[in-house]
Design a protein around this motif. Structure first.
Motif, PDB file in Angstrom:
ATOM      1  N   ALA A   1       0.836  -1.202   0.000  1.00  0.00           N
ATOM      2  CA  ALA A   1       0.000   0.000   0.000  1.00  0.00           C
ATOM      3  C   ALA A   1       0.870   1.251   0.000  1.00  0.00           C
ATOM      4  CB  ALA A   1      -0.910  -0.004   1.219  1.00  0.00           C
ATOM      5  N   ILE A   2       0.417   2.259  -0.738  1.00  0.00           N
ATOM      6  CA  ILE A   2       1.097   3.556  -0.733  1.00  0.00           C
ATOM      7  C   ILE A   2       0.057   4.644  -0.554  1.00  0.00           C
ATOM      8  CG2 ILE A   2       2.998   2.788  -2.199  1.00  0.00           C
ATOM      9  CD1 ILE A   2       1.659   4.309  -4.507  1.00  0.00           C
ATOM     10  N   ARG A   3       0.491   5.768  -0.066  1.00  0.00           N
ATOM     11  CA  ARG A   3      -0.401   6.914   0.079  1.00  0.00           C
ATOM     12  C   ARG A   3      -0.032   7.925  -0.989  1.00  0.00           C
ATOM     13  NH1 ARG A   3      -0.896   7.872   6.604  1.00  0.00           N
ATOM     14  NH2 ARG A   3      -1.579   5.756   7.015  1.00  0.00           N
ATOM     15  N   LEU A   4      -1.046   8.429  -1.677  1.00  0.00           N
ATOM     16  CA  LEU A   4      -0.840   9.426  -2.707  1.00  0.00           C
ATOM     17  C   LEU A   4      -1.663  10.660  -2.373  1.00  0.00           C
ATOM     18  CD1 LEU A   4      -1.250   7.178  -5.891  1.00  0.00           C
ATOM     19  CD2 LEU A   4       0.878   7.877  -4.802  1.00  0.00           C
ATOM     20  N   SER A   5      -1.062  11.813  -2.604  1.00  0.00           N
ATOM     21  CA  SER A   5      -1.818  13.051  -2.417  1.00  0.00           C
ATOM     22  C   SER A   5      -2.919  13.110  -3.470  1.00  0.00           C
ATOM     23  CB  SER A   5      -0.884  14.253  -2.562  1.00  0.00           C
ATOM     24  OG  SER A   5      -0.442  14.353  -3.904  1.00  0.00           O
ATOM     25  N   PRO A   6      -3.951  13.887  -3.229  1.00  0.00           N
ATOM     26  CA  PRO A   6      -5.018  14.004  -4.234  1.00  0.00           C
ATOM     27  C   PRO A   6      -4.492  14.468  -5.600  1.00  0.00           C
ATOM     28  CG  PRO A   6      -5.773  14.889  -2.153  1.00  0.00           C
ATOM     29  CD  PRO A   6      -4.306  14.594  -1.982  1.00  0.00           C
ATOM     30  N   ASP A   7      -3.508  15.365  -5.599  1.00  0.00           N
ATOM     31  CA  ASP A   7      -2.946  15.850  -6.863  1.00  0.00           C
ATOM     32  C   ASP A   7      -2.211  14.743  -7.605  1.00  0.00           C
ATOM     33  OD1 ASP A   7      -3.920  18.395  -6.361  1.00  0.00           O
ATOM     34  OD2 ASP A   7      -2.025  19.135  -5.533  1.00  0.00           O
ATOM     35  N   LEU A   8      -1.395  13.970  -6.891  1.00  0.00           N
ATOM     36  CA  LEU A   8      -0.657  12.881  -7.533  1.00  0.00           C
ATOM     37  C   LEU A   8      -1.609  11.791  -8.014  1.00  0.00           C
ATOM     38  CD1 LEU A   8       2.023  11.736  -8.384  1.00  0.00           C
ATOM     39  CD2 LEU A   8       2.320  10.811  -6.090  1.00  0.00           C
ATOM     40  N   ARG A   9      -2.636  11.516  -7.218  1.00  0.00           N
ATOM     41  CA  ARG A   9      -3.636  10.519  -7.613  1.00  0.00           C
ATOM     42  C   ARG A   9      -4.346  10.957  -8.893  1.00  0.00           C
ATOM     43  NH1 ARG A   9      -6.318   9.199  -2.633  1.00  0.00           N
ATOM     44  NH2 ARG A   9      -6.951  11.345  -2.790  1.00  0.00           N
ATOM     45  N   ALA A  10      -4.675  12.236  -8.990  1.00  0.00           N
ATOM     46  CA  ALA A  10      -5.326  12.759 -10.193  1.00  0.00           C
ATOM     47  C   ALA A  10      -4.382  12.672 -11.398  1.00  0.00           C
ATOM     48  CB  ALA A  10      -5.768  14.199  -9.965  1.00  0.00           C
ATOM     49  N   THR A  11      -3.101  12.917 -11.180  1.00  0.00           N
ATOM     50  CA  THR A  11      -2.124  12.822 -12.258  1.00  0.00           C
ATOM     51  C   THR A  11      -2.004  11.390 -12.752  1.00  0.00           C
ATOM     52  OG1 THR A  11      -0.899  14.674 -11.295  1.00  0.00           O
ATOM     53  CG2 THR A  11       0.268  13.312 -12.885  1.00  0.00           C
ATOM     54  N   VAL A  12      -1.967  10.426 -11.833  1.00  0.00           N
ATOM     55  CA  VAL A  12      -1.908   9.010 -12.218  1.00  0.00           C
ATOM     56  C   VAL A  12      -3.168   8.621 -12.983  1.00  0.00           C
ATOM     57  CG1 VAL A  12      -1.905   6.648 -11.326  1.00  0.00           C
ATOM     58  CG2 VAL A  12      -0.354   8.336 -10.353  1.00  0.00           C
ATOM     59  N   ASP A  13      -4.325   9.052 -12.512  1.00  0.00           N
ATOM     60  CA  ASP A  13      -5.580   8.738 -13.185  1.00  0.00           C
ATOM     61  C   ASP A  13      -5.631   9.351 -14.589  1.00  0.00           C
ATOM     62  OD1 ASP A  13      -6.392   7.283 -10.992  1.00  0.00           O
ATOM     63  OD2 ASP A  13      -7.661   8.881 -10.178  1.00  0.00           O
ATOM     64  N   ALA A  14      -5.115  10.576 -14.732  1.00  0.00           N
ATOM     65  CA  ALA A  14      -5.092  11.226 -16.039  1.00  0.00           C
ATOM     66  C   ALA A  14      -4.170  10.471 -16.994  1.00  0.00           C
ATOM     67  CB  ALA A  14      -4.647  12.680 -15.900  1.00  0.00           C
ATOM     68  N   TRP A  15      -3.014  10.030 -16.485  1.00  0.00           N
ATOM     69  CA  TRP A  15      -2.089   9.244 -17.317  1.00  0.00           C
ATOM     70  C   TRP A  15      -2.753   7.950 -17.758  1.00  0.00           C
ATOM     71  CZ3 TRP A  15       0.058   4.405 -17.035  1.00  0.00           C
ATOM     72  CH2 TRP A  15       1.122   4.135 -17.880  1.00  0.00           C
ATOM     73  N   ALA A  16      -3.445   7.288 -16.845  1.00  0.00           N
ATOM     74  CA  ALA A  16      -4.104   6.025 -17.166  1.00  0.00           C
ATOM     75  C   ALA A  16      -5.198   6.226 -18.221  1.00  0.00           C
ATOM     76  CB  ALA A  16      -4.702   5.408 -15.903  1.00  0.00           C
ATOM     77  N   ALA A  17      -5.912   7.339 -18.145  1.00  0.00           N
ATOM     78  CA  ALA A  17      -6.991   7.595 -19.098  1.00  0.00           C
ATOM     79  C   ALA A  17      -6.455   7.785 -20.518  1.00  0.00           C
ATOM     80  CB  ALA A  17      -7.780   8.825 -18.664  1.00  0.00           C
ATOM     81  N   LYS A  18      -5.204   8.226 -20.633  1.00  0.00           N
ATOM     82  CA  LYS A  18      -4.600   8.440 -21.956  1.00  0.00           C
ATOM     83  C   LYS A  18      -4.080   7.154 -22.591  1.00  0.00           C
ATOM     84  CE  LYS A  18      -3.071  13.103 -20.820  1.00  0.00           C
ATOM     85  NZ  LYS A  18      -1.900  13.950 -20.568  1.00  0.00           N
ATOM     86  N   GLN A  19      -3.976   6.082 -21.810  1.00  0.00           N
ATOM     87  CA  GLN A  19      -3.459   4.820 -22.335  1.00  0.00           C
ATOM     88  C   GLN A  19      -4.522   4.135 -23.185  1.00  0.00           C
ATOM     89  OE1 GLN A  19      -0.116   4.349 -21.781  1.00  0.00           O
ATOM     90  NE2 GLN A  19      -0.526   6.350 -20.881  1.00  0.00           N
ATOM     91  N   ALA A  20      -4.072   3.339 -24.148  1.00  0.00           N
ATOM     92  CA  ALA A  20      -4.991   2.688 -25.086  1.00  0.00           C
ATOM     93  C   ALA A  20      -5.967   1.743 -24.386  1.00  0.00           C
ATOM     94  CB  ALA A  20      -4.195   1.928 -26.139  1.00  0.00           C
ATOM     95  N   ASP A  21      -5.498   1.028 -23.382  1.00  0.00           N
ATOM     96  CA  ASP A  21      -6.358   0.043 -22.711  1.00  0.00           C
ATOM     97  C   ASP A  21      -6.967   0.564 -21.417  1.00  0.00           C
ATOM     98  OD1 ASP A  21      -3.945   0.128 -21.399  1.00  0.00           O
ATOM     99  OD2 ASP A  21      -3.786  -2.025 -21.107  1.00  0.00           O
ATOM    100  N   THR A  22      -6.747   1.812 -21.072  1.00  0.00           N
ATOM    101  CA  THR A  22      -7.279   2.459 -19.879  1.00  0.00           C
ATOM    102  C   THR A  22      -7.144   1.572 -18.632  1.00  0.00           C
ATOM    103  OG1 THR A  22      -8.932   3.436 -21.349  1.00  0.00           O
ATOM    104  CG2 THR A  22      -9.182   3.863 -19.009  1.00  0.00           C
ATOM    105  N   PRO A  23      -5.912   1.385 -18.148  1.00  0.00           N
ATOM    106  CA  PRO A  23      -5.723   0.538 -16.965  1.00  0.00           C
ATOM    107  C   PRO A  23      -6.318   1.183 -15.713  1.00  0.00           C
ATOM    108  CG  PRO A  23      -3.710   1.706 -17.474  1.00  0.00           C
ATOM    109  CD  PRO A  23      -4.670   2.003 -18.594  1.00  0.00           C
ATOM    110  N   GLY A  24      -6.579   0.357 -14.728  1.00  0.00           N
ATOM    111  CA  GLY A  24      -7.020   0.871 -13.437  1.00  0.00           C
ATOM    112  C   GLY A  24      -5.861   1.553 -12.735  1.00  0.00           C
ATOM    113  N   ARG A  25      -6.163   2.170 -11.611  1.00  0.00           N
ATOM    114  CA  ARG A  25      -5.128   2.915 -10.890  1.00  0.00           C
ATOM    115  C   ARG A  25      -3.962   2.025 -10.459  1.00  0.00           C
ATOM    116  NH1 ARG A  25      -7.691   5.911  -6.393  1.00  0.00           N
ATOM    117  NH2 ARG A  25      -8.335   7.327  -8.030  1.00  0.00           N
TER     118      ARG A  25
END
Length: 66
Positions: free
Chosen positions: A25-49
């Motif tokens: 388990a890791i803790r992510l700030s809301p900003d970093l979590r949003a950045t990871v989610d945005a990166w994932a949304a740009k991927q072709a297969d849209t991976p989960g977090r």
């Protein structure tokens, strides 16, 4: 002759093993979590977090090894 008592094995406590890697388990700030989610949304297969974080860690380790 009386029937013998069947010995039933005790059930193990807790959740059964899944055969997968252990959880880390890791803790992510809301900003970093949003950045990871945005990166994932740009991927072709849209991976989960979780998958996105695994991929980003692998990319970071490859980049550092060069």
């Amino acid at each position: 002759m009386d029937k013998s008592i069947k010995v039933l094995p005790k059930k193990g406590r807790g959740r059964p093993a899944t055969g997968r890697d252990p959880v880390t388990a890791i803790r992510l700030s809301p900003d970093l979590r949003a950045t990871v989610d945005a990166w994932a949304a740009k991927q072709a297969d849209t991976p989960g977090r979780s998958e996105a974080i695994r991929r980003l860690v692998e990319l970071g380790l490859k980049a550092k090894a060069k």
